[in-house]
Design a protein around this motif. Sequence first.
Motif, short mmCIF file in Angstrom:
data_model
loop_
_atom_site.label_atom_id
_atom_site.label_comp_id
_atom_site.label_asym_id
_atom_site.label_seq_id
_atom_site.Cartn_x
_atom_site.Cartn_y
_atom_site.Cartn_z
N SER A 214 0.51 -1.45 0.12
CA SER A 214 0.35 -0.35 -0.06
C SER A 214 0.99 1.43 0.14
O SER A 214 1.63 1.32 0.40
N GLY A 215 0.62 2.89 -0.66
CA GLY A 215 0.71 3.98 -0.40
C GLY A 215 1.68 3.59 -1.97
O GLY A 215 1.71 2.90 -2.52
N ASN A 216 2.49 4.67 -1.70
CA ASN A 216 4.21 4.81 -2.75
C ASN A 216 5.06 3.65 -3.27
O ASN A 216 5.19 3.43 -1.79
N THR B 10 -0.74 6.57 -5.34
CA THR B 10 -1.94 6.44 -4.65
C THR B 10 -1.83 7.72 -5.20
O THR B 10 -0.95 8.71 -4.85
#
Length: 72
Positions: free
Chosen positions: A2-4, A37
């Motif tokens: 998740s996230g960048n 994201t």
Amino acid sequence: MSGNFVVVATNQTSGRGRAGRTWQSLMGNLFCSFGLTSSVSTIRLSELSFVIAVALQAAMTTVLRRGIEAKI
């Protein structure tokens, strides 16, 4: 994940693309995937990937020696 994030590899042996298509990428090239994201609408995401590809090619061209071509 998740996230960048960015995943970089020297080769891929179990690559998967759209519609579950598979491929192999042999050693000697640079392969990477980006996870970002974003608040960009899903309709515009294909435009974003194109703009990123053009920007990466331009950036790599500026740092590569003459006679070496960056292909995206």
